[in-house]
Write a protein that holds these residues in place. Structure first.
Motif, PDB file in Angstrom:
ATOM      1  N   PHE A 107       0.847  -1.190   0.000  1.00 60.81           N
ATOM      2  CA  PHE A 107       0.000   0.000   0.000  1.00 60.81           C
ATOM      3  C   PHE A 107       0.883   1.240   0.000  1.00 60.81           C
ATOM      4  N   ARG A 108       0.512   2.202  -0.854  1.00 61.98           N
ATOM      5  CA  ARG A 108       1.285   3.439  -0.939  1.00 61.98           C
ATOM      6  C   ARG A 108       0.356   4.649  -0.895  1.00 61.98           C
ATOM      7  N   GLU A 109       0.869   5.734  -0.345  1.00 60.74           N
ATOM      8  CA  GLU A 109       0.153   7.008  -0.386  1.00 60.74           C
ATOM      9  C   GLU A 109       0.431   7.657  -1.734  1.00 60.74           C
ATOM     10  N   LEU A 110      -0.603   7.729  -2.578  1.00 57.47           N
ATOM     11  CA  LEU A 110      -0.420   8.267  -3.923  1.00 57.47           C
ATOM     12  C   LEU A 110      -1.765   8.698  -4.482  1.00 57.47           C
ATOM     13  N   SER A 111      -1.784   9.833  -5.168  1.00 57.94           N
ATOM     14  CA  SER A 111      -2.990  10.320  -5.830  1.00 57.94           C
ATOM     15  C   SER A 111      -3.124   9.680  -7.202  1.00 57.94           C
ATOM     16  N   VAL A 112      -4.355   9.555  -7.667  1.00 66.94           N
ATOM     17  CA  VAL A 112      -4.585   9.043  -9.021  1.00 66.94           C
ATOM     18  C   VAL A 112      -3.907   9.934 -10.054  1.00 66.94           C
ATOM     19  N   TYR A 113      -3.757  11.216  -9.764  1.00 70.60           N
ATOM     20  CA  TYR A 113      -3.127  12.128 -10.710  1.00 70.60           C
ATOM     21  C   TYR A 113      -1.624  11.884 -10.840  1.00 70.60           C
ATOM     22  N   ASP A 114      -1.062  11.082  -9.938  1.00 70.46           N
ATOM     23  CA  ASP A 114       0.378  10.825  -9.948  1.00 70.46           C
ATOM     24  C   ASP A 114       0.718   9.385 -10.314  1.00 70.46           C
ATOM     25  N   VAL A 115      -0.202   8.671 -10.964  1.00 71.18           N
ATOM     26  CA  VAL A 115       0.062   7.256 -11.267  1.00 71.18           C
ATOM     27  C   VAL A 115       1.234   7.073 -12.230  1.00 71.18           C
ATOM     28  N   ALA A 116       1.559   8.091 -13.011  1.00 72.11           N
ATOM     29  CA  ALA A 116       2.700   7.973 -13.919  1.00 72.11           C
ATOM     30  C   ALA A 116       3.990   7.702 -13.151  1.00 72.11           C
ATOM     31  N   SER A 117       4.064   8.163 -11.893  1.00 74.76           N
ATOM     32  CA  SER A 117       5.277   7.978 -11.098  1.00 74.76           C
ATOM     33  C   SER A 117       5.517   6.513 -10.749  1.00 74.76           C
ATOM     34  N   LEU A 118       4.509   5.661 -10.904  1.00 75.30           N
ATOM     35  CA  LEU A 118       4.689   4.236 -10.620  1.00 75.30           C
ATOM     36  C   LEU A 118       5.614   3.583 -11.637  1.00 75.30           C
ATOM     37  N   LEU A 143      -5.110   9.639 -17.477  1.00 73.58           N
ATOM     38  CA  LEU A 143      -3.823   9.270 -16.891  1.00 73.58           C
ATOM     39  C   LEU A 143      -3.728   7.766 -16.645  1.00 73.58           C
ATOM     40  N   ILE A 144      -4.836   7.173 -16.211  1.00 71.86           N
ATOM     41  CA  ILE A 144      -4.859   5.720 -16.022  1.00 71.86           C
ATOM     42  C   ILE A 144      -4.600   5.008 -17.345  1.00 71.86           C
ATOM     43  N   ARG A 145      -5.280   5.485 -18.381  1.00 71.49           N
ATOM     44  CA  ARG A 145      -5.117   4.868 -19.706  1.00 71.49           C
ATOM     45  C   ARG A 145      -3.692   5.053 -20.225  1.00 71.49           C
ATOM     46  N   ALA A 146      -3.119   6.213 -20.003  1.00 71.12           N
ATOM     47  CA  ALA A 146      -1.805   6.519 -20.554  1.00 71.12           C
ATOM     48  C   ALA A 146      -0.670   5.818 -19.826  1.00 71.12           C
ATOM     49  N   HIS A 147      -0.848   5.518 -18.528  1.00 67.89           N
ATOM     50  CA  HIS A 147       0.310   5.109 -17.747  1.00 67.89           C
ATOM     51  C   HIS A 147       0.227   3.765 -17.035  1.00 67.89           C
ATOM     52  N   VAL A 148      -0.961   3.306 -16.643  1.00 64.89           N
ATOM     53  CA  VAL A 148      -0.975   2.096 -15.795  1.00 64.89           C
ATOM     54  C   VAL A 148      -1.872   0.965 -16.293  1.00 64.89           C
ATOM     55  N   ALA A 149      -2.822   1.244 -17.177  1.00 66.74           N
ATOM     56  CA  ALA A 149      -3.743   0.200 -17.639  1.00 66.74           C
ATOM     57  C   ALA A 149      -3.122  -0.579 -18.784  1.00 66.74           C
ATOM     58  N   ASN A 150      -2.730  -1.811 -18.514  1.00 67.80           N
ATOM     59  CA  ASN A 150      -2.148  -2.659 -19.547  1.00 67.80           C
ATOM     60  C   ASN A 150      -3.222  -3.404 -20.324  1.00 67.80           C
ATOM     61  N   ASP A 151      -4.307  -3.779 -19.637  1.00 69.26           N
ATOM     62  CA  ASP A 151      -5.358  -4.546 -20.300  1.00 69.26           C
ATOM     63  C   ASP A 151      -6.730  -4.215 -19.717  1.00 69.26           C
ATOM     64  N   LEU A 152      -7.055  -4.775 -18.564  1.00 70.20           N
ATOM     65  CA  LEU A 152      -8.410  -4.693 -18.012  1.00 70.20           C
ATOM     66  C   LEU A 152      -8.513  -3.619 -16.938  1.00 70.20           C
ATOM     67  N   MET A 153      -9.566  -2.803 -17.007  1.00 69.89           N
ATOM     68  CA  MET A 153      -9.917  -1.900 -15.912  1.00 69.89           C
ATOM     69  C   MET A 153     -11.318  -2.239 -15.443  1.00 69.89           C
ATOM     70  N   ILE A 154     -11.458  -2.408 -14.137  1.00 70.83           N
ATOM     71  CA  ILE A 154     -12.769  -2.616 -13.533  1.00 70.83           C
ATOM     72  C   ILE A 154     -13.143  -1.304 -12.865  1.00 70.83           C
ATOM     73  N   PHE A 155     -14.223  -0.719 -13.348  1.00 74.27           N
ATOM     74  CA  PHE A 155     -14.598   0.654 -12.988  1.00 74.27           C
ATOM     75  C   PHE A 155     -15.969   0.673 -12.325  1.00 74.27           C
TER      76      PHE A 155
END
Length: 253
Positions: A107-118, A143-155
């Motif tokens: 678990f990490r303290e991180l905003s959705v706006y900063d997911v690129a930092s992962l 940002l999710i689409r650009a940086h962390v979603a490789n395949d499936l997103m459950i929304f």
């Protein structure tokens, strides 16, 4: 580490209040939740759509809260589960819940706006109950689409207004006005002050808006197993220029 029911109850109370009602070694965290046994009642409506064996998969849980969905993913054998949230109180709850459940979750303290930092992409991204808490919801999806979603997103998002979806044209004449009075047209309702006594409820979409935003961010809707839940695949390119990256810091004249 073993804990007695008394110790667990004491720690739950110390970490409260809880939004996720979770059963930790037989002790509930929020038994009087206004939504009932939440999020278990929500989970049961779409759980069967997720493979029971997630071996070899990586999972990112954005806005993980107390970690209910992170723990469920780990129980299904996901190799790596990372839960992020900007709220330290929720993260403390999540770490304790994972400890009691004997689940190895980061678990990490991180905003959705900063997911690129992962700096990595995940096989499954969970984005549950977060969109309407954001001042910039479409940016978050971009940002999710650009940086962390490789395949499936459950929304999942709270929705209000019409549950119908209009077939939309690719373009409309400038003088088209009556379209916007139709309740089925995509609408994102802005909450200036509070909704449900929560100052972080900013935007609430109707169903048509939810689906349009997902498509606009470059997600293909594969499944709609529950009124508020969508299974999406990262597919194609986002509409327009997609994510923007404002300069950080303040400027002073």
């Amino acid at each position: 580490m073993l804990h007695s029911s008394t110790e667990i109850r004491r720690r739950i109370d110390e970490l409260g209040p809880w939004f996720h009602n979770m059963e930790l070694a037989g002790v509930e965290t929020a038994p009087d939740h206004f939504l009932g046994n939440y999020p278990l009642i929500k989970w049961r409506k779409f759980a069967e759509a997720i493979p029971t064996d997630l071996s070899g998969k990586s999972v990112l849980d954005i806005g993980c809260n107390a970690g209910f969905y992170s723990i469920e993913m780990k129980k299904r054998g996901a190799d790596r589960v990372l839960g992020i949230d900007f709220d330290q109180a929720y993260l403390a709850q999540a770490r304790f819940a994972a400890e009691i459940a004997d689940c190895d979750i980061e678990f990490r303290e991180l905003s959705v706006y900063d997911v690129a930092s992962l700096g990595e992409r995940f096989d499954i991204v969970l984005f549950m109950g977060v969109l309407y808490h954001l001042r910039h919801p479409l940016l978050a999806l971009d940002l999710i689409r650009a940086h962390v979603a490789n395949d499936l997103m459950i929304f999942q998002s709270m929705q209000r207004g019409s549950g119908k979806v209009l077939p939309l044209e690719q373009d409309y004449h400038f003088w088209t006005r009556d379209l916007f009075d139709q309740p089925e047209f995509p609408k994102l309702h802005f909450i200036e002050h509070r909704y449900a006594d929560d100052p972080t409820n900013w935007w609430i979409p109707n169903r048509a808006c939810t689906e349009a935003m997902l498509r606009s961010a470059g997600f293909e809707i594969l499944l709609h197993p529950e009124d508020e839940v969508y299974f999406c695949r990262a597919s194609g390119e986002p509409t327009g220029n997609a994510a923007v990256y404002p300069s950080k810091g303040e400027t002073h004249d």
